[in-house]
Design an enzyme around this catalytic site. Sequence first.
Site, PDB file in Angstrom:
ATOM      1  N   CYS A   1       0.832  -1.206   0.000  1.00  0.00           N
ATOM      2  CA  CYS A   1       0.000   0.000   0.000  1.00  0.00           C
ATOM      3  C   CYS A   1       0.861   1.249   0.000  1.00  0.00           C
ATOM      4  O   CYS A   1       0.886   2.017  -0.935  1.00  0.00           O
ATOM      5  CB  CYS A   1      -0.868   0.031   1.244  1.00  0.00           C
ATOM      6  SG  CYS A   1      -1.515  -1.545   1.655  1.00  0.00           S
TER       7      CYS A   1
HETATM    8  N1  SAJ Z   1       7.300   2.121   8.525  1.00  0.00           N
HETATM    9  C1  SAJ Z   1       8.446   2.806   8.926  1.00  0.00           C
HETATM   10  N2  SAJ Z   1       8.338   3.745   9.908  1.00  0.00           N
HETATM   11  C2  SAJ Z   1       7.134   4.031  10.498  1.00  0.00           C
HETATM   12  C3  SAJ Z   1       5.975   3.317  10.075  1.00  0.00           C
HETATM   13  C4  SAJ Z   1       6.081   2.377   9.089  1.00  0.00           C
HETATM   14  O1  SAJ Z   1       9.542   2.570   8.422  1.00  0.00           O
HETATM   15  O2  SAJ Z   1       7.098   4.876  11.393  1.00  0.00           O
HETATM   16  C5  SAJ Z   1       7.402   1.136   7.434  1.00  0.00           C
HETATM   17  C6  SAJ Z   1       6.966  -0.252   7.848  1.00  0.00           C
HETATM   18  O3  SAJ Z   1       8.065  -0.976   8.357  1.00  0.00           O
HETATM   19  C7  SAJ Z   1       6.467  -0.838   6.536  1.00  0.00           C
HETATM   20  C8  SAJ Z   1       5.918   0.366   5.804  1.00  0.00           C
HETATM   21  O4  SAJ Z   1       6.500   1.515   6.418  1.00  0.00           O
HETATM   22  O5  SAJ Z   1       7.539  -1.377   5.805  1.00  0.00           O
HETATM   23  C9  SAJ Z   1       4.388   0.465   5.845  1.00  0.00           C
HETATM   24  O6  SAJ Z   1       4.014   0.350   7.172  1.00  0.00           O
HETATM   25  P1  SAJ Z   1       2.476   0.612   7.680  1.00  0.00           P
HETATM   26  O7  SAJ Z   1       2.529   0.671   9.164  1.00  0.00           O
HETATM   27  O8  SAJ Z   1       1.871   1.741   6.958  1.00  0.00           O
HETATM   28  O9  SAJ Z   1       1.728  -0.755   7.350  1.00  0.00           O
HETATM   29  P2  SAJ Z   1       0.809  -1.314   6.157  1.00  0.00           P
HETATM   30  O10 SAJ Z   1       1.306  -0.849   4.846  1.00  0.00           O
HETATM   31  O11 SAJ Z   1       0.635  -2.758   6.421  1.00  0.00           O
HETATM   32  O12 SAJ Z   1      -0.650  -0.750   6.432  1.00  0.00           O
HETATM   33  C10 SAJ Z   1      -0.983   0.513   6.119  1.00  0.00           C
HETATM   34  C11 SAJ Z   1      -1.973   0.853   7.222  1.00  0.00           C
HETATM   35  N3  SAJ Z   1      -1.156   1.110   8.428  1.00  0.00           N
HETATM   36  C12 SAJ Z   1      -1.351   2.018   9.369  1.00  0.00           C
HETATM   37  O13 SAJ Z   1      -2.147   2.910   9.243  1.00  0.00           O
HETATM   38  C13 SAJ Z   1      -0.549   1.872  10.618  1.00  0.00           C
HETATM   39  C14 SAJ Z   1      -2.814   1.910   6.706  1.00  0.00           C
HETATM   40  O14 SAJ Z   1      -1.995   2.981   6.333  1.00  0.00           O
HETATM   41  C15 SAJ Z   1      -3.640   1.363   5.557  1.00  0.00           C
HETATM   42  O15 SAJ Z   1      -4.846   0.868   6.081  1.00  0.00           O
HETATM   43  C16 SAJ Z   1      -2.964   0.239   4.825  1.00  0.00           C
HETATM   44  O16 SAJ Z   1      -1.579   0.519   4.836  1.00  0.00           O
HETATM   45  C17 SAJ Z   1      -3.533   0.215   3.428  1.00  0.00           C
HETATM   46  O17 SAJ Z   1      -4.119  -0.809   3.101  1.00  0.00           O
HETATM   47  O18 SAJ Z   1      -3.439   1.242   2.745  1.00  0.00           O
END
Ligand code: SAJ
Length: 444
Positions: A267
């Site tokens: 995503c």
């Molecule tokens: N990440 C970082 N630093 C942070 C947060 C995340 O490096 O502070 C990295 C994570 O390790 C990962 C990536 O970013 O590799 C994405 O992480 P994520 O927490 O956004 O997780 P996703 O992609 O599984 O889910 C996200 C959802 N997460 C949150 O809101 C916490 C949300 O944005 C959406 O519902 C989902 O993508 C989607 O389907 O769009």
Amino acid sequence: MKDITRDDVTFGVMGLGYVGLPLAVNVGEAGLTALGFDVDSEVVEGVNRGESHIQDIPSADVAALRKSGRLEATTQMERLAECDVISICVPTPLSKTRDPDVSYILAAGQAVARALRPGQLIVLESTTYPGTTREVLLPLFEARGLTVGTDFFLCFSPERVDPGNEEWKTHNTPKVIGGVTDRCLEAGVAAYQRFIRTMVAVSSPEAAETVKILENTFRAVNIALVNETALIADRLGVDIWEVVEAAATKPFGFMKFTPGPGLGGHCIPVDPHYLSWKMRTLDYRTRFIELASEINAEMPHFVVGKVREALNQHRKAVNGSRVLVLGVAYKPDIDDVRESPALDIMTTLEREGAEVAFHDPYVSQFKEGERVWKGVELTDELLESVDAVVIVTDHAVFDLERILDRSQVLVDSRHAMSRVMRERGMESPGAWIVKSGVPVSATA
Ligand code: SAJ
């Protein structure tokens, strides 16, 4: 509206992945009839055997709904005609040229168009660029000679599934929805509010599509901001993790993001590019999205640089060294490796001549193109014998004491070791290089 609010309404869900299966289960658990569609017959057969292939959904939940006759899966798209409501939850990846690949939405739309009949409500949930619902799906349906808002209803409602999130699930996460007409919106809200606690109506499908892209771009840009701050802190000899923790004490006007090895998942690294692409067709450059993508893409190389630096302090070259990567899933405690920065880190290390192995308790093996990467068992001898260990994804199940004690050289891209090092009074746990044979302070 009568059909949609009937007790025996049939709710079709196209795409039984991490969005579709939870949606179908929520529909069934609300006492409605869920009919799942998937092109993958193994997925369909698994669901019909009462098994779940999605980590967040226990098989017991699927089996119970199979038993009560509330959930069925099929590959037969003509059965879409049985559905009063159809939610399209198919993947929206990027193509090889990093452009939107809406082929899955098109295929699903064509299947719906073939089965379309008066009274049906269709809701697109897949994340896509603003305009897809009206420009790609609506014409397919109107080509059947039916009128939107009168004969059939069409909405966009972005999925907000956060894989692995124990608190926010499909039923209790507020759901945004926009309809092509007011009647469409009314029908969409009526259909979902039977099992979704809070519906948030907006004025159009484009508004709903843009909400989702803003949500994900917000994350991609803020993750890039903290990653760039990490690159700056590294050059200043400042501990980025100390900085982030201290900044996070601000009780207002700040939101904590943590630096890491890069940006993974299907995503966050992908969805903003859907907006970039759309805006290019409108002659506008989405600079934040492109800059964020550049910076996030730099992080895997930064981590490889830290491995190189740590080995160098051991008078070793990357070339010929054995490096063990811990955690290849794109984020902790899940099994999904899509767009995981671990893949970039491992291929870059290999390109520099390292012999790379990985261990991930959730991923025994995975395919990258034609290549199959097989994980190794995490033994003490392995930890002690490799020239460097790098933590790329900090799964909660990792035994950090064991990893710290047995590794000769340890690079930590997730600040996972901070607690253990603080407990042992070790040097600043913030350094990316946790252990390299010379006192950490010498590496600052
Ligand atoms: N990440 C970082 N630093 C942070 C947060 C995340 O490096 O502070 C990295 C994570 O390790 C990962 C990536 O970013 O590799 C994405 O992480 P994520 O927490 O956004 O997780 P996703 O992609 O599984 O889910 C996200 C959802 N997460 C949150 O809101 C916490 C949300 O944005 C959406 O519902 C989902 O993508 C989607 O389907 O769009």
